[in-house]
Design a protein around this motif. Structure first.
Motif, PDB file in Angstrom:
ATOM      1  N   LYS A 208     133.228  75.382  52.212  1.00  0.00           N
ATOM      2  CA  LYS A 208     132.471  74.147  52.049  1.00  0.00           C
ATOM      3  C   LYS A 208     132.762  73.156  53.166  1.00  0.00           C
ATOM      4  N   SER A 209     134.028  72.952  53.467  1.00  0.00           N
ATOM      5  CA  SER A 209     134.368  72.001  54.530  1.00  0.00           C
ATOM      6  C   SER A 209     133.941  72.530  55.888  1.00  0.00           C
ATOM      7  N   VAL A 210     134.080  73.850  56.099  1.00  0.00           N
ATOM      8  CA  VAL A 210     133.672  74.440  57.382  1.00  0.00           C
ATOM      9  C   VAL A 210     132.162  74.313  57.573  1.00  0.00           C
ATOM     10  N   PHE A 211     131.414  74.675  56.531  1.00  0.00           N
ATOM     11  CA  PHE A 211     129.963  74.548  56.602  1.00  0.00           C
ATOM     12  C   PHE A 211     129.552  73.092  56.804  1.00  0.00           C
ATOM     13  N   GLY A 212     130.244  72.182  56.090  1.00  0.00           N
ATOM     14  CA  GLY A 212     129.913  70.766  56.209  1.00  0.00           C
ATOM     15  C   GLY A 212     130.101  70.259  57.628  1.00  0.00           C
ATOM     16  N   ASP A 213     131.213  70.628  58.278  1.00  0.00           N
ATOM     17  CA  ASP A 213     131.452  70.208  59.663  1.00  0.00           C
ATOM     18  C   ASP A 213     130.421  70.819  60.612  1.00  0.00           C
ATOM     19  N   CYS A 214     130.097  72.084  60.379  1.00  0.00           N
ATOM     20  CA  CYS A 214     129.107  72.740  61.238  1.00  0.00           C
ATOM     21  C   CYS A 214     127.728  72.107  61.072  1.00  0.00           C
ATOM     22  N   ILE A 215     127.336  71.822  59.843  1.00  0.00           N
ATOM     23  CA  ILE A 215     126.033  71.201  59.599  1.00  0.00           C
ATOM     24  C   ILE A 215     125.967  69.832  60.262  1.00  0.00           C
TER      25      ILE A 215
ATOM     26  N   SER B  95     128.099  68.925  71.072  1.00  0.00           N
ATOM     27  CA  SER B  95     128.332  70.342  71.357  1.00  0.00           C
ATOM     28  C   SER B  95     129.811  70.690  71.258  1.00  0.00           C
ATOM     29  N   ARG B  96     130.665  69.807  71.771  1.00  0.00           N
ATOM     30  CA  ARG B  96     132.106  70.065  71.681  1.00  0.00           C
ATOM     31  C   ARG B  96     132.579  70.052  70.231  1.00  0.00           C
ATOM     32  N   ASP B  97     132.070  69.085  69.454  1.00  0.00           N
ATOM     33  CA  ASP B  97     132.459  69.014  68.045  1.00  0.00           C
ATOM     34  C   ASP B  97     131.980  70.251  67.284  1.00  0.00           C
ATOM     35  N   PHE B  98     130.784  70.720  67.620  1.00  0.00           N
ATOM     36  CA  PHE B  98     130.262  71.903  66.930  1.00  0.00           C
ATOM     37  C   PHE B  98     131.069  73.141  67.283  1.00  0.00           C
ATOM     38  N   LEU B  99     131.448  73.278  68.554  1.00  0.00           N
ATOM     39  CA  LEU B  99     132.268  74.426  68.951  1.00  0.00           C
ATOM     40  C   LEU B  99     133.607  74.422  68.212  1.00  0.00           C
ATOM     41  N   ALA B 100     134.172  73.223  68.041  1.00  0.00           N
ATOM     42  CA  ALA B 100     135.446  73.129  67.317  1.00  0.00           C
ATOM     43  C   ALA B 100     135.257  73.532  65.850  1.00  0.00           C
ATOM     44  N   ALA B 101     134.160  73.071  65.237  1.00  0.00           N
ATOM     45  CA  ALA B 101     133.900  73.416  63.838  1.00  0.00           C
ATOM     46  C   ALA B 101     133.560  74.897  63.691  1.00  0.00           C
ATOM     47  N   LYS B 102     132.815  75.434  64.659  1.00  0.00           N
ATOM     48  CA  LYS B 102     132.365  76.817  64.570  1.00  0.00           C
ATOM     49  C   LYS B 102     133.523  77.808  64.686  1.00  0.00           C
ATOM     50  N   ALA B 103     134.650  77.361  65.249  1.00  0.00           N
ATOM     51  CA  ALA B 103     135.797  78.255  65.399  1.00  0.00           C
ATOM     52  C   ALA B 103     136.295  78.764  64.045  1.00  0.00           C
ATOM     53  N   PHE B 104     136.060  77.991  62.988  1.00  0.00           N
ATOM     54  CA  PHE B 104     136.515  78.382  61.646  1.00  0.00           C
ATOM     55  C   PHE B 104     135.429  79.108  60.852  1.00  0.00           C
ATOM     56  N   LEU B 105     134.241  79.228  61.432  1.00  0.00           N
ATOM     57  CA  LEU B 105     133.123  79.813  60.696  1.00  0.00           C
ATOM     58  C   LEU B 105     133.305  81.300  60.391  1.00  0.00           C
TER      59      LEU B 105
END
Length: 261
Positions: free
Chosen positions: A134-141, A82-92
């Motif tokens: 691409k990198s943002v989506f990849g981290d979020c996925i 969840s923490r990793d996803f929140l960090a990735a989602k910040a750039f979404l």
């Protein structure tokens, strides 16, 4: 999500937890409550029961400890995810905004083809796909829940298809005007572009932490808003009463709705 046999991993874990919890409750009752009841509170009798079933006690305590440790590990892994996803989602949100600009420019390419009338060379300026998404989506996925990850993966795939479709169309129609049959094809292209726009539109509130993830099927209002955002005049994109952008979109919505019921 992959399956283990006929069960999904989450289903298997929940099943094991259910079996473990049930076994633990039965064990506690049979080993810690019933001996006192059947022995009328005789401590020597209770000790004799425990001594007789010493092997079972050791095994059950080890099993309960293992299940507890597993669930603690699973909980910590989920919190880290969840923490990793929140960090990735910040750039979404920024990545989605880039895609919106790309969709608008893509719509202009199809609009140019729609408005052409065999009037000489068409100057198709093909927009380049953004790079950051691409990198943002990849981290979020990688860190998202399955339904969110599946939605982002679908957008990624459809983006590549759209880009290839647009480039092929522009290459095939340089110097040629749009025919009646070509316009029918363009309506499907407008629809697919609107579909991408609508999917991205639905992600914005979630990306900005202003709402929950919306996985509901796209409806006409979602498409109407998407076409408006693309700068399309829906009424003008029409070949006849049956083949026009609104009628085609509504048929597709109805078809998808029937497939999901």
């Amino acid at each position: 999500m992959k399956h283990l046999g006929i069960l999904k991993p989450d289903t298997l874990v929940n099943l094991l937890n259910f079996i473990g919890s049930t076994a633990a409750i039965i064990y506690v009752f049979c080993m810690f409550i019933w001996p006192w009841v059947s022995g009328h509170g005789d401590w020597v009798y209770v000790q004799a029961i425990w001594d007789r079933w010493q092997g079972l006690n050791v095994g059950m305590l080890a099993f309960i400890s293992s299940v507890t440790a597993f669930n603690i590990s699973r909980y910590n892994a989920e919190k880290q995810r969840s923490r990793d996803f929140l960090a990735a989602k910040a750039f979404l949100p920024a990545a989605l905004s880039e895609l919106i600009s790309y969709f608008i420019n893509s719509g202009r390419v199809f609009n140019l083809g729609w408005e052409s009338r065999n009037d000489g060379n068409q100057n198709f300026e093909i927009p380049e796909l953004p790079r950051e998404y691409k990198s943002v989506f990849g981290d979020c996925i990688r860190h998202a829940e399955p339904n969110v990850g599946d939605n982002l993966s679908r957008i990624l795939v459809w983006l590549q298809i759209h880009d290839s479709r647009m480039r092929d169309y522009a290459e095939q129609h340089r110097g040629n005007g749009g025919s009646r049959s070509d316009r029918r094809t363009l309506i499907t292209y407008f629809y697919r572009l609107g579909e991408l726009q609508a999917l991205v539109n639905k992600l914005f509130d979630f990306a900005r932490n202003m709402g929950e993830f919306d996985s509901s099927p796209l409806n006409w209002e979602d498409f109407r808003s998407a076409y408006f955002g693309l700068g399309l005049i829906i009424e003008n994109i029409s070949v006849d009463d049956q083949m026009n952008l609104e009628a085609f979109t509504r048929r597709q919505i109805e078809r998808h709705s029937s497939q999901n019921t």
